[in-house]
Write an enzyme that holds these catalytic residues in place. Structure first.
Site, PDB file in Angstrom:
ATOM      1  N   GLY A  18     -14.993  -1.713  75.267  1.00 41.40           N
ATOM      2  CA  GLY A  18     -14.099  -1.097  76.090  1.00 41.40           C
ATOM      3  C   GLY A  18     -15.446  -0.392  77.433  1.00 41.40           C
ATOM      4  N   ARG A  81     -16.975  -9.290  76.506  1.00 45.27           N
ATOM      5  CA  ARG A  81     -17.295  -9.714  75.099  1.00 45.27           C
ATOM      6  C   ARG A  81     -17.873 -11.034  75.242  1.00 45.27           C
ATOM      7  NH1 ARG A  81     -13.811  -6.616  72.517  1.00 45.27           N
ATOM      8  NH2 ARG A  81     -12.537  -5.493  73.197  1.00 45.27           N
ATOM      9  N   ASP A 112     -19.030   0.996  68.185  1.00 43.47           N
ATOM     10  CA  ASP A 112     -19.504   0.757  66.832  1.00 43.47           C
ATOM     11  C   ASP A 112     -19.929  -0.566  66.438  1.00 43.47           C
ATOM     12  OD1 ASP A 112     -16.565   0.109  66.671  1.00 43.47           O
ATOM     13  OD2 ASP A 112     -16.435  -0.003  64.708  1.00 43.47           O
ATOM     14  N   THR A 157     -17.002   5.616  73.950  1.00 47.80           N
ATOM     15  CA  THR A 157     -15.659   5.129  73.500  1.00 47.80           C
ATOM     16  C   THR A 157     -15.103   5.945  73.754  1.00 47.80           C
ATOM     17  OG1 THR A 157     -14.751   4.185  71.873  1.00 47.80           O
ATOM     18  CG2 THR A 157     -16.294   4.869  70.819  1.00 47.80           C
ATOM     19  N   ASP A 159     -12.623   6.595  71.977  1.00 48.85           N
ATOM     20  CA  ASP A 159     -11.295   7.031  71.236  1.00 48.85           C
ATOM     21  C   ASP A 159     -12.003   7.779  69.782  1.00 48.85           C
ATOM     22  OD1 ASP A 159      -9.435   4.695  71.942  1.00 48.85           O
ATOM     23  OD2 ASP A 159     -10.832   3.254  70.357  1.00 48.85           O
ATOM     24  N   ASP A 161     -14.158   7.405  67.314  1.00 47.07           N
ATOM     25  CA  ASP A 161     -14.002   7.106  65.638  1.00 47.07           C
ATOM     26  C   ASP A 161     -15.422   7.200  65.493  1.00 47.07           C
ATOM     27  OD1 ASP A 161     -14.149   4.816  67.489  1.00 47.07           O
ATOM     28  OD2 ASP A 161     -13.094   3.360  66.808  1.00 47.07           O
ATOM     29  N   ARG A 203      -6.547   3.688  68.471  1.00 49.36           N
ATOM     30  CA  ARG A 203      -7.044   2.129  67.279  1.00 49.36           C
ATOM     31  C   ARG A 203      -6.688   3.065  65.586  1.00 49.36           C
ATOM     32  NH1 ARG A 203     -12.504  -0.805  67.895  1.00 49.36           N
ATOM     33  NH2 ARG A 203     -13.498   0.982  67.756  1.00 49.36           N
TER      34      ARG A 203
END
Length: 738
Positions: A18, A81, A112, A157, A159, A161, A203
């Site tokens: 993303g 992708r 990740d 990212t 997120d 995360d 997420r």
């Protein structure tokens, strides 16, 4: 086999997964750092798909090719992708494309999954090349020249995360988007006495939901790591009703997209809306922010962070042995560090596995201590009133500002009032700084007195740069005794620190001043001691970056150099960071000064750049850099020497840097730093201690430094601390010149 090259032949850079605002800044930093070292760089367009497809999707890039992408959102080289790259055949094709161009090092910017895929590619590299040689697709000599694939990972990212870094590229910008939306919804919700349910991304990580709730005073939040307990439906509705009863006109519930209940059932925005409408009998609206969180120009922090990460990724490729394990570049303790890529990916996936298996306590343990602390603080703020706390003595704690106004001051007062009241204290706001304390201008605050202050700029209780003399100190001591103030929290800047130190220094002469104190750094200049960052500076940086972006766009049709003067007094922090975040050609700092030789070199270098095609130039100068070579002088010099190549204009940004609502970062840090300060004062009050301290960020931790050390930590003749952490990145400005 020939000797292994000590440096990469060429470096490839790609963005994958993303998109995240700041990726362009990282790509730019990779290109400029490699060019600085004389190494060729290839941009791989469309992520791993481009790496497999080859052809025009893998292009050589020069310094000028990344001019102008710093301030753009998304990724200029694209991301996509690739199912083919997931196969060994696809990775073999990618390896051939790289060897044909002499690329044997990669900087991968992504999440990740993207980094895990890159690491598989790296491990397979030798075998892939052997297969290509056997198939006759590359020569044995080519394989020998590139026996290893060097790899650096940069986490991009929204997120946040990824293990191994406190912040990921794009997270701060996403928080800006969410907080802006929540602020806007607060006003319309209050107008109609309405409840909004807002769904945000993340997420399996609740960082965006948690921190945006903390920064906007949301009524309730659902995150994957901490599902609501018990009969949460009734509790949420009861809390919102209680808020209405004490005068709150609106409620906002934030739902992270991965939220679950204790049984693993999804908690959705639709479900929450239906529940609230049925139980409260009022109109409830849903706002799904979606991909708007990803888009738009990157924040000042994301530009700076991505620049540091991209630069460090290349430096790591040059410093490591070619067969060294792949590393992820990250931020830990306000410092750029590297950690083994495999370990970071494994720990990241472990959190998702814990959430999936409903081991929520395990998931929370794997999150950072600041994440867990933010959860605890938010629970207090979401209460409709302070908890009844039995106490033998109700302590009376004062909150005061000192120094110039800075975004985050109101946020800190709100946090101090509510956290203090929740402990059973009386919280006294001192109006008009230390002058107001001298005059006895003190008022006791209630829970709702600070409603809405989390997002308000300025300082509603007032501030100034008053430094008490001997007579004023005696009067202040009388007022402290008269109002029975047991402890004092000073949230401010340079003058506030000096004033607090004077009070503490004269505690023997005036026993009423012998009380616990904490100095908390809130100043846009980032010039106080015992901290690497000050609350308010992030908001100022975003203001500067936004203004410089506008200035750049205004000059697209001209050939012009802008000399931008920013605040800072004797500290060049704002100039340094904003210069890197805006792609300034030159940055002048008080720490270094300016010489005539500097100006002569710079004006001729700029002229050469304009002759080569440059259309806009930016020079950032701190207001206190030199008393002779002022911004006006520099502008006149550049205008004269620019001749018919370019002209020059001066822009003094002035007090616009002080104003506006605090950024998400400043709101969150003002809240968490105040919480830690309240804990310090509580420990002192409950134990009978009388320590005075300065709280600050040191190596990423909130630590306390004895206030008596203040004189040793600052310069005698200039207004800045002796040690300035950010100066270690000063050399980066020379590397990042377009």
């Amino acid at each position: 086999m020939s000797e292994v090259p000590s440096a990469p032949a060429s470096i490839g850079v790609l963005t994958s997964g993303g998109d995240a605002s700041g990726m362009n800044a990282a790509v730019r930093a990779v290109v400029l750092t490699a060019a600085f070292h004389g190494i060729e760089v290839y941009a791989v367009h469309e992520g791993y798909r481009g790496l497999v497809a080859g052809g025009d999707l893998i292009r050589r890039v020069q310094r000028g090719d990344v001019d102008g992408i710093l301030q753009r959102g998304g990724t200029a080289i694209g991301t996509a992708r690739s199912d083919k790259f997931r196969t060994r055949e696809g990775r073999r094709t990618a390896a051939r494309n790289m060897v044909e161009r002499g690329i044997d090092a990669l900087v991968v910017i992504g999440g990740d999954g993207s980094l895990a895929g890159a690491n598989v590619f790296r491990h397979e590299w030798t075998g892939l090349l052997a297969e290509l040689v056997e198939a006759g697709e590359i020569s044995a000599h080519a394989a020998q020249r590139h026996p290893f694939l060097r790899l650096s990972g940069v986490v991009g990212t929204i997120d946040n995360d990824m293990s191994g870094t406190d912040m990921t590229i794009g997270t701060d910008t996403a928080l800006h988007r969410i907080v802006d939306a929540l602020d806007a919804l607060q006003s319309t919700a209050a107008s109609h006495q309405r409840t909004f349910v807002v769904e945000v991304m993340g997420r399996n990580c609740g960082y965006l939901a948690l921190m945006s709730s903390l920064a906007t005073a949301a009524s309730w939040v659902f995150i994957p790591e901490q599902p609501p307990t018990g009969d949460w439906q009734k509790q949420m509705c009861a809390d919102i009703r209680a808020g209405r009863a004490i005068g709150r006109r609106h409620s906002v519930v934030v739902v992270s997209e991965g939220a679950r209940d204790r049984d693993g059932n999804p908690i959705t925005s639709d479900g929450v809306r239906t529940l609230l409408e049925d139980e409260l009998g009022e109109d409830v609206r849903i706002t799904v922010l979606g991909h708007v969180q990803r888009g738009g120009p990157p924040s000042a922090f994301d530009r700076y962070l991505a620049t540091l990460f991209g630069h460090h990724a290349v430096e790591r490729l040059l410093a490591d042995e070619p067969q060294a394990p792949a590393q992820v570049v990250g931020l830990q303790g306000n410092r750029v560090v590297c950690a083994p890529l495999v370990e970071c990916v494994q720990r990241t996936q472990a959190v998702a596995d814990r959430v999936k298996s409903q081991d929520y306590e395990g998931a929370m343990r794997l999150r950072s201590s600041s994440f867990r602390e933010s959860c605890r603080i938010l629970q207090t703020f979401q209460q409709h009133a302070a908890r009844p706390v039995p106490s033998d003595r109700q302590f009376r704690v004062g909150i005061i500002h000192g120094g110039g106004p800075a975004p985050g001051m109101n946020t800190a007062v709100r946090a101090a009032v509510r956290l203090g009241l929740d402990r059973g204290w009386a919280v006294m706001a001192v109006n008009n700084g230390f002058r107001g304390l001298r005059d006895g201008d003190v008022q006791e605050m209630s829970w709702m007195d600070v409603s809405g202050w989390v997002s308000e700029g300025g300082a509603d209780i007032g501030t100034n740069r008053f430094l008490p003399d001997a007579a004023a100190l005696a009067e202040i001591a009388e007022q402290v005794a008269a109002h029975r103030i047991d402890a004092l929290l000073m949230a401010g800047g340079w003058a506030g620190y000096r004033a607090a130190h004077e009070l503490h220094r004269h505690r023997q002469q005036h026993p009423a001043l012998d009380i616990p104190m904490v100095c908390m750094p809130i100043t846009i200049n980032n010039d106080v001691p015992a901290t690497e960052l000050s609350i308010g500076s992030d908001t100022a940086l975003n203001s500067i970056v936004a203004d410089v972006d506008k200035i750049r766009r205004s000059a697209v049709a001209t050939r012009r150099v802008f000399i931008i003067e920013v605040r800072g007094h004797d500290c060049g922090y704002l100039a340094h960071v904003s210069g890197l975040a805006t792609g300034a050609e030159r940055i002048y700092l008080p720490e270094e000064g300016i010489t005539l030789r500097d100006l002569t070199t710079d004006v001729y270098d700029l002229a050469e750049s304009f002759r080569a095609g440059k259309r806009v130039g930016v020079v950032v100068s701190c207001e206190g850099t030199d008393r002779i070579y002022t911004s006006d002088f520099i502008t006149s010099l550049f205008q004269k020497e620019g001749g018919d190549v370019f002209d020059a204009r001066e822009e003094v940004l002035g007090h616009t840097q002080d104003g506006g609502g605090p950024s998400p970062f400043d709101r969150i840090q003002a809240t968490t730093m105040t919480a830690r300060s309240i804990e310090f004062l509580a420990e002192q009050l409950e134990s009978g201690g009388r320590a005075a301290a300065m709280i600050g960020f040191q190596s990423g931790q909130l630590l306390f430094t004895d206030l008596t050390r203040y004189p040793d930590l600052v310069h005698e003749d200039v207004q800045r601390p002796v040690h300035q952490h950010w100066m270690q990145y000063r050399g980066l400005a020379g590397v990042m010149r377009d």
